[in-house]
Design an enzyme around this catalytic site. Structure first.
Site, PDB file in Angstrom:
ATOM      1  N   LEU A   1       2.087  -5.302  -4.930  1.00 38.82           N
ATOM      2  CA  LEU A   1       1.215  -4.834  -3.852  1.00 38.82           C
ATOM      3  C   LEU A   1       1.071  -3.338  -4.042  1.00 38.82           C
ATOM      4  CD1 LEU A   1       2.689  -6.651  -0.738  1.00 38.82           C
ATOM      5  CD2 LEU A   1       0.365  -6.843  -1.544  1.00 38.82           C
ATOM      6  N   ASP A   2      -0.120  -2.796  -3.939  1.00 44.43           N
ATOM      7  CA  ASP A   2      -0.235  -1.359  -4.138  1.00 44.43           C
ATOM      8  C   ASP A   2       0.200  -0.607  -2.884  1.00 44.43           C
ATOM      9  OD1 ASP A   2      -2.356  -1.568  -2.472  1.00 44.43           O
ATOM     10  OD2 ASP A   2      -3.906  -1.177  -3.961  1.00 44.43           O
TER      11      ASP A   2
END
Lengths: 335, 415
Positions: A95-96
């Site tokens: 997940l960024d």
């Protein structure tokens, strides 16, 4: 050493807060786990025989050597250092920084399962928040503002029409990348069972999208997808804005399901400790095993696979978790 | 004296060779040639083949125990009796007892008559007993673990509470400890630290943080303490400062003076307040000044605090001076622009800058979700910023948010 670490092996999910890099989450978990593992009493130090000088028994003041068993100083905790210095913690689908949500991690042999889980190519579900009337350079609400637009003309119907178009084009891509001849019995059977999905690399594919909330200027979408990145979803919001002859930025990207891991399985920041993680691993074990069995196990032994030579790399599968793409298609009015 | 010096290493060399010959039969040939060298050059100081080995061997012994006899005896040419030294590492003693014996035997024999011993040759019971079966200490090692059981100094340091596993990570610190002698070098520093006012249980952690003080000159340390005393720091205050900032005493008087002056001038605080500040966060004196200057600039120019407000903030939470600029700005941005807290409130509760932005954000959003985010003291159901950040999660949920922990966790999963 191995015993305590062996107990801690498997897959679990945490809830990654927005604004923190996934690697920091991993590190934070590692430090917390190491702290707890090292706080537990370790192995007793080895003993060795030493000749200790003691005053002679006859009281003459002479010194004689007496054999005694003493602990080896090299095993002293202050000399040896902490028992565990690092744990093998691997991350599943990333997940960024700006996105939040279910983030799968593997410890010990769980790292191997992570690879298997990756090869299952399961869908992930996101809720994506959007805001009409703005456009920014990185498609998120914190980026540099590029333009402002009006959005009074946007209605829920218009939005859902666009969503249906998106779903339609993605459905075609899905069929194309899943490498299955649509005119075969096999394809029919797969489609009846559930999801046909690409089992190799493919561009991001949206398998389902629907509007959860619509209150101008805000809206919220639920997106089921494969092989996506969070930035791709933000870009999608931006493009939806453009299609509606307005513009939109993405306010939130939140993953609520990653394969078999749902929001309920994810541990929030307050429960990142040894005991909760052990429990989480235990609770998820069965689910993961079943999933791997049905997807990968069947792929190798399936009768279809043996009959049909040219489908060697694709694995027919049954997918109880994934929602069939057609399900939402019927709800949305045709474009 | 020269000749004695020369004989001594050669004797060591032979000892070593004898031991090696038993341990490594394959080295027989090379050993023979070394023996040759010994025979030829024994009276001279030069030992081309053996010298290096001898030096190693001696060094290994020096590592082992500084007070033990071999290096000493190399100087005066005869082994002193182990009783006179009373080495407290018993193994050393055992070894030292055997060695003179062996030595004497080799000395008695004529050098030329040493028979080339073979690995297969039978040895008598007595000889077998005298062979030191214990493995040699590694000549170099990345960890102090190998030496701790053989070194009196390290043993005592461990009992004092020094974390050797931490110390050995520091540059050159491991070597430093091995070359020191507890009685001769370390004791005086420990006594000095106790004079300064450190408690017994603080000595171990102190030396773990700063092993380099052990090589410092005692007089220099005393002048630094005297300087601090001359600045009217009390004894307990000095002890507190030294234990919290172990590197404080490694700073020269000029540097300390400069730094005290810097904080007094830069912050515009009175002498007493400056002292107070430094006592509470002595890290300020040992850290770099550049980040402190930058943080002050950030507070003044970017965050828009007045000079007297900065004084108050710094006096209340000195930690803000060593915080990261980026974090400071992010936290302020959230507090001021999103939570809408004015400057004068931030000045009243500067401790919010010490807490994590993530924590502030989660709690603020939870309160906002519940409709309790009310930070204005003039209005009812006021939540002070201090309560917002400093309470632990459980207390925060029940006392401030009036919700259960479960609710809070569920809320976290919606962010």
């Amino acid at each position: 050493m191995a015993a305590a670490a062996a107990e801690l092996a498997g897959l679990f999910a945490v809830y990654k807060p927005a604004g923190v890099a996934w690697s920091r989450v991993r590190e934070a978990l590692e430090t917390r786990l190491l702290r707890e593992l090292n706080a537990a009493p370790g192995r007793a130090p080895r003993q060795q025989v030493r000749f200790l000088p003691t005053p002679a028994a006859d009281g003459s003041g002479a010194v004689e050597l007496v054999a005694a068993r003493v602990p080896v100083l090299a095993d002293h905790p202050l000399v040896r250092g902490p028992r565990f210095r690092r744990l093998k913690i691997g991350a599943g689908h990333r997940l960024d920084v700006k996105s939040s949500g279910v983030f799968v991690l593997g410890i010990g042999h769980g790292n191997k399962l992570l690879t298997d889980l990756y090869n299952c190519h399961l869908t992930k579900v996101y809720t994506v928040g959007g805001l009409f009337g703005k456009a920014t350079d990185d498609f998120s609400d914190t980026g540099k503002l590029i333009e402002k637009t009006t959005f009074d003309h946007v209605t829920r119907e218009k939005l859902e029409r666009i969503l249906a178009v998106i779903q339609g084009t993605n459905q075609k891509a899905l069929l194309m990348y899943s490498n299955i001849d649509m005119k075969t019995q096999e394809a029919y059977e797969l489609a009846v069972k559930g999801l046909i999905r690409p089992m190799g690399k493919s561009p991001p594919i949206i398998t389902a999208v629907r509007c959860l909330q619509f209150a101008l200027p805000e809206f919220q979408l639920e997106i089921h997808c494969l092989h996506e990145t969070q930035q791709y979803l933000r870009k999608m919001v931006h493009e939806i804005g453009l299609e509606l002859k307005s513009s939109a930025v993405c306010t939130q990207v939140r993953r609520i399901r990653d394969g078999v891991f749902t929001l309920d399985d994810a541990l929030p920041r307050t429960r990142w400790d040894l005991q909760s993680i052990r429990e989480a691993i235990r609770n998820c074990q069965l689910k993961v095993e079943t999933e791997l069995e049905t997807t990968l196990g069947q792929g190798e032994n399936s009768p279809l696979h043996q009959l049909d030579g040219y489908t060697a790399e694709r694995a027919p599968q049954e997918h109880p978790q994934a929602i069939p793409a057609a399900q939402y298609g019927s709800e949305v009015p045709a474009a | 004296m020269m000749a004695v010096w020369a004989r001594q290493p050669s004797r060591w060399c032979c000892l070593l060779n004898a031991a090696r010959a038993v341990a490594f039969p394959r080295r027989l040939r090379s050993r023979g040639s070394t023996a040759q060298a010994c025979r030829e050059f024994a009276p001279l100081a030069v030992l081309p083949a053996g010298k290096e080995v001898v030096v190693w061997r001696l060094q290994a012994y020096r590592h082992v125990s500084l007070s033990s006899s071999p290096p000493d005896s190399a100087k005066d040419g005869s082994f002193s009796s182990p009783e006179s030294h009373l080495p407290s590492v018993p193994q050393e003693q055992a070894k030292a007892e055997i060695l003179p014996d062996l030595n004497a035997k080799i000395l008695d024999e004529d050098w030329d008559d040493i028979p080339p011993s073979s690995a297969l040759e039978e040895i008598s019971e007595e000889e077998a007993v005298q062979i030191i079966a214990e493995p040699l200490l590694p000549l170099q090692s990345s960890t102090l673990r190998d030496y701790v059981d053989h070194s009196e100094t390290l043993t005592k340091l461990v009992h004092l509470g020094v974390d050797l596993s931490q110390v050995e990570k520091r540059q050159k610190a491991g070597q430093l400890l091995l070359t020191l002698d507890f009685e001769k070098d370390i004791k005086k520093i420990l006594l000095f630290l106790k004079d300064v006012g450190l408690e017994d249980h603080q000595l171990g952690p102190f030396l773990t943080k700063n092993p380099y003080i052990l090589r410092e000159d005692l007089e220099a340390l005393e002048t630094r303490v005297a300087y601090l005393k001359s600045k009217k720091f009390g004894k307990s205050e000095i002890a507190q400062m030294v234990s919290r900032a172990p590197y404080l005493l490694l700073f020269s008087v000029e540097r300390l003076d400069n730094r005290l002056g810097f904080f007094k001038n830069e912050l515009g605080l009175s002498v007493k307040k400056t002292k107070d500040l430094v006592i509470r966060l002595p890290r300020l004196l040992t850290g770099k000044l550049e980040p402190v200057k930058e943080n002050l600039q950030v507070c003044q120019i970017e965050l828009g605090f007045q000079r007297n407000e900065i004084q108050q903030i710094v006096y209340k939470t000195p930690k803000i001076l060593t915080a990261s600029k980026k974090r400071l700005k992010q936290t302020f941005d959230y507090l001021h622009n999103i939570m809408g807290i004015p400057h004068h409130m931030l000045t009243r509760f500067p401790q919010v800058f010490n807490s994590k932005l993530l924590r502030i954000r989660e709690r603020h959003m939870f309160l906002a979700f519940l409709g309790r985010a009310q930070y204005d003291p003039a209005q009812p159901s006021y939540v002070s910023l201090d309560q917002l950040v400093s309470l632990p999660d459980e207390v925060f949920c029940t006392e401030i948010a009036k919700a259960s922990m479960q609710d809070f966790e569920n809320f976290l999963k919606t962010l």
